[in-house]
Write an enzyme that holds these catalytic residues in place. Structure first.
Site, mmCIF file in Angstrom:
data_model
loop_
_atom_site.group_PDB
_atom_site.id
_atom_site.type_symbol
_atom_site.label_atom_id
_atom_site.label_comp_id
_atom_site.label_asym_id
_atom_site.label_seq_id
_atom_site.Cartn_x
_atom_site.Cartn_y
_atom_site.Cartn_z
ATOM 1 N N GLY A 184 49.999 47.437 32.210
ATOM 2 C CA GLY A 184 48.546 47.318 32.157
ATOM 3 C C GLY A 184 47.886 48.670 32.033
ATOM 4 O O GLY A 184 46.798 48.914 32.577
ATOM 5 N N TYR A 187 44.297 33.657 41.045
ATOM 6 C CA TYR A 187 44.400 35.109 41.237
ATOM 7 C C TYR A 187 44.775 35.434 42.679
ATOM 8 O O TYR A 187 45.643 36.274 42.937
ATOM 9 C CB TYR A 187 43.064 35.737 40.860
ATOM 10 N N LYS A 240 48.158 37.360 43.901
ATOM 11 C CA LYS A 240 48.102 38.632 44.619
ATOM 12 C C LYS A 240 48.736 38.531 45.999
ATOM 13 O O LYS A 240 49.343 39.488 46.488
ATOM 14 C CB LYS A 240 46.649 39.101 44.727
#
Length: 253
Positions: free
Chosen positions: A13, A154, A158
């Site tokens: 990323g 998400y 995480k």
């Protein structure tokens, strides 16, 4: 304390935002850096900037959720820069929605990039680390791991990264590899700007509102995360492993 035999790092990323800042910091710390991203042009531009400043870097396109793509990207970095012994799992996407609106694809894509991607990258790079008896893995979690409305996918990803971090720290410690996670709070990136746009709030107002809820009364910058990465991958952090560091301007967990 065993010193790193090679100073080659991979950052996923790395085409923008936190990943780009981490790549720049590691280059400044003396690492050769493989910048990996689905956006190959973005990571190539970042690599060119590093080499222009006298560093060593290569930009490689990758889909971190695809095994063959990951293996090819890691092999390219090893061939062009040397065996990677540092891995920063930063690649991520958001597909926010309330549970009753969230599609299968919303769920699968986020879990695929964050969790499957970090698993595939860690599995591919650990071979180089264990062979050399030294390594560092840093996974990018989030304060959303504690729960956040509209982010079931998400938040789950995480939180899962924190479990992966602690498990890999146990498995890889005897090989001289430490594994830690960083959980950022509000960081000014394209991703947070997109969230503001989705909510119909001007980004500057979005930041001001967020800062009022943060004890240090400011929002974070990508460099705030890069500074912590810099420490965790250093020999100074050789006795720090299996930890989740919340970099959020105040206590979160």
């Amino acid at each position: 304390m065993t010193e790193s035999p090679d100073r080659v790092a991979i950052v996923t990323g790395a085409g923008r935002g936190i990943g780009a800042a981490v790549a720049r910091q590691l280059a400044a710390d003396g690492f050769a850096v493989g910048l990996l991203d689905l956006d190959q042009s973005g990571c190539e531009a970042g690599a060119e900037a590093i080499t222009g400043d006298g560093g060593r870097a290569v930009g490689v396109g990758v889909d971190v959720s695809d095994t063959d793509s990951v293996e090819a990207a890691v092999r390219t970095v090893a061939e062009r820069l040397g065996a990677p012994t540092v891995l920063i799992n930063n690649a991520g996407i958001t597909r926010d929605n309330l549970l009753f609106k969230m599609s299968d694809e919303d769920w699968d894509s986020v879990i695929g990039v964050h969790l499957r991607g970090s698993f595939l990258m860690s599995r591919a790079v650990q071979r180089h680390m264990t062979e050399q008896g030294w390594g560092r893995i840093v996974n990018l979690s989030s304060t959303s791991a504690l729960g956040n409305r509209g982010q079931a996918n998400y938040s789950t990803a995480k939180a899962g990264l924190q479990g992966l971090t602690k498990t890999l720290a146990i498995e890889l410690g005897k090989f001289g590899v430490t594994v830690n996670a960083i959980a950022p709070g509000f960081i000014v990136t394209d991703m947070t700007a997109a969230t503001a746009e989705r909510l119909g709030v001007p980004f500057d107002e979005f930041q001001k509102a967020a800062a009022q809820e943060i004890p240090v009364r400011r929002v974070g910058k990508p460099e705030d995360i890069a500074n912590v990465v810099s420490f965790l991958v250093s020999d100074r952090a050789s006795f720090v492993s299996g930890q989740v560091v919340y970099v959020a301007g105040g206590p979160k967990a």
